[in-house]
Scaffold this active site. Structure first.
Site, PDB file in Angstrom:
ATOM      1  N   ASN A   1     -25.544 -16.882 -19.803  1.00 21.17           N
ATOM      2  CA  ASN A   1     -26.366 -17.608 -18.823  1.00 21.17           C
ATOM      3  C   ASN A   1     -25.600 -18.048 -17.580  1.00 21.17           C
ATOM      4  OD1 ASN A   1     -24.982 -19.480 -20.397  1.00 21.17           O
ATOM      5  ND2 ASN A   1     -26.659 -20.944 -20.444  1.00 21.17           N
TER       6      ASN A   1
ATOM      7  N   GLU B   1     -22.097  -9.247 -24.276  1.00 24.30           N
ATOM      8  CA  GLU B   1     -22.496  -7.863 -24.062  1.00 24.30           C
ATOM      9  C   GLU B   1     -23.729  -7.751 -23.169  1.00 24.30           C
ATOM     10  OE1 GLU B   1     -23.706  -8.855 -28.417  1.00 24.30           O
ATOM     11  OE2 GLU B   1     -22.199  -9.451 -26.938  1.00 24.30           O
TER      12      GLU B   1
ATOM     13  N   GLU C   1     -19.450 -25.247 -27.644  1.00 24.88           N
ATOM     14  CA  GLU C   1     -20.576 -25.806 -26.896  1.00 24.88           C
ATOM     15  C   GLU C   1     -21.796 -24.990 -27.290  1.00 24.88           C
ATOM     16  OE1 GLU C   1     -22.615 -26.286 -22.537  1.00 24.88           O
ATOM     17  OE2 GLU C   1     -20.599 -25.452 -22.649  1.00 24.88           O
TER      18      GLU C   1
ATOM     19  N   CYS D   1     -28.221 -24.822 -21.403  1.00 25.58           N
ATOM     20  CA  CYS D   1     -28.164 -25.691 -22.580  1.00 25.58           C
ATOM     21  C   CYS D   1     -28.466 -27.149 -22.251  1.00 25.58           C
ATOM     22  CB  CYS D   1     -26.809 -25.582 -23.261  1.00 25.58           C
ATOM     23  SG  CYS D   1     -25.418 -26.013 -22.194  1.00 25.58           S
TER      24      CYS D   1
END
Length: 479
Positions: free
Chosen positions: A151, A177, A249, A283
């Protein structure tokens, strides 16, 4: 001809096997962008061995000289800013403006960590014995591994590499990937600097094989991973066999509490901005809203207007967008299924709620859901998409209790002009971060860390830097 990117091991690029290479596609158009190497077991071992051999000399290099190498990398990043941002947008799908911010922030972060060269501190402790001094010194761990998410793929290279290198460690990085191209381009920039061979290594491949091989390697001293709870749990199990340190994380389910005393326009903008950034694939995004009943209708309408104004599409076709596609079909299907189950459980979708009708791309409509209750999956599980569920509450106490009733503990926020309410929330919310009257986005000098299933350890600032060190205590008898 499609580019085939090669692993970067011990200061050189290693020829890749086309038969095992990974295809990387644009999530907005499905166009093939490039192919990237998938490391063999021997190449994983070679990368770790190169890092192990380079580490002693790198540790002995004065920290101020290590900082110089980091600054040289940051300069290369800035010189290639536009090209790198376009690569990130094409392979990950975020809007170009956000990709440019990511590249800028990455260079700034590397420079920030370089500044710690003269600030890494130990301690002098008082001894119980006459004629004795006790010194606590910080030392590098050795070989570290950074396993990256998709992300914010470019920034996370720096978040793991910069603190590792400035404290005297070496590193092996494995990109996701899904979004590896930017990392291989980063390795090309590193190769143009005078960083000693073996200090930074990069190997591509899937987590199930290359990631697992790195995490189980006996010569690795620390594994830093950003990603899902499930994968983090697996890494802990694998690392446990060698008692390798982990820094994790993981997921989040960030609550945003909006009280009747809030500036509702400010709150609506901050919550929506925190939800649609990177198409909700962050997140610490605002993942659930608790709004006080007295202003629930008014605030929900403000959310609806702002969400409805969200422009989305292919960021390489239209620059005037608020968000791009989701990264892959798996994520798109997951979000669609969660919204469908929310409907079945009695929630009301007042905006969006469908996969977008587009000829290509993993697009989901900006979605607002009301009538949510604490037992619904949409209020408990991480969505990771442009969907905002809202629950009405009757008090701050209720909002805090519902917020804390979660398996996650990464970020949270409160919107109020009542200082007492804000301070009480900061005291009672059980999260690593709380944002007051602002969007969810951390600072590099802070400490980005969570509790419960949101992870172990943290990143950024002094405390994140020291995650990459171990202590050495010396008892010195003299006189």
């Amino acid at each position: 001809m499609t580019t085939l990117y090669e692993n970067f091991i011990d200061g050189r690029f290693v020829p890749a096997d086309p038969a095992t290479a990974i295809d990387v596609h644009n999530p907005a158009s499905h166009v093939l962008l490039a192919r990237t190497a998938s490391a063999t077991p021997d190449e994983v071992n070679a990368a770790v061995d190169a890092a192990r051999r380079a580490q002693p000399a790198w540790e002995r290099t004065p920290a101020i000289q290590r900082a110089g190498h980091l600054r040289a990398i940051a300069t290369k990043v800035r010189q290639n800013k536009e090209r790198l941002a376009e690569i990130i947008t094409r392979e990950q799908g975020k809007i170009l403006g956000l990709a440019l911010v990511e590249v800028d922030f990455t260079a700034d972060y590397i420079d920030y960590m370089a500044e710690w060269a003269r600030r890494i501190e130990g301690e002098v402790l008082t001894s119980d014995r006459a004629g004795e001094s006790i010194f606590l010194m910080r030392r590098p761990i050795g070989v570290t591994v950074g396993i990256l998410p998709w992300n914010f793929p470019f920034f996370l290279i720096a978040r793991k590499m910069a603190p590792a290198l400035i404290t005297g460690n070496t590193i092996v990085v494995k990109p996701s990937e899904e979004t590896p191209i930017n990392a291989f381009e980063f390795a090309r920039l590193v190769a143009e600097t005078e960083l000693p061979a073996g200090v930074f290594n990069l190997v591509g491949g899937r987590g199930a094989d290359v990631g697992a091989a790195l995490c189980s390697h006996p010569d690795v001293g620390l594994i830093s991973f950003t990603g899902s709870v499930q994968t983090g749990s697996t890494i802990m199990q694998v690392a446990g066999r060698n008692l390798t340190r982990v820094n994790l994380e993981l997921g989040g389910k960030a609550p945003a509490i909006v009280l009747a005393s809030a500036d509702l326009d400010l709150a609506a903008k901050a919550v929506v901005d925190s939800r649609i950034i990177n198409t909700g694939q962050v997140c610490n995004c605002a993942e659930r809203v608790y709004v006080e009943r007295a202003v629930a209708d008014e605030f929900t309408e403000k959310l609806r207007v702002r969400m409805a104004a969200t422009r989305y599409g292919d960021p390489m076709v239209d620059a005037d967008l608020n968000m791009g596609p989701m990264v892959n079909q798996i994520g798109l299907d997951k979000v669609a299924a969660m919204v469908s189950r929310a409907r079945e459980q009695g929630a009301e979708v007042i905006l969006g709620g469908r996969k977008a009708d587009r000829p290509a791309g993993f697009h989901y409509e900006p979605t607002l859901i009301t009538g949510c209750t604490a037992d619904m999956e949409i209020m408990r599980k991480e969505i990771f998409g442009p969907v905002l569920p809202v629950q009405v509450v009757d008090s701050l106490d209720e909002a805090i209790a519902l917020s804390n009733d979660s398996e996650y503990g990464l970020t949270s926020s409160i919107f109020t002009q009542d200082l007492n309410a804000a301070m009480r929330a900061c005291r009672d919310l059980r999260f690593g971060e709380t944002y007051v009257n602002r969007e969810h986005f951390e600072a590099m000098q802070g400490f980005h860390a969570g509790s419960r299933k949101s992870g172990i350890g943290g990143a950024d600032g002094k405390h994140g830097l020291y995650e990459y060190t171990e202590t050495h205590v010396v008892y010195m008898q003299h006189g």
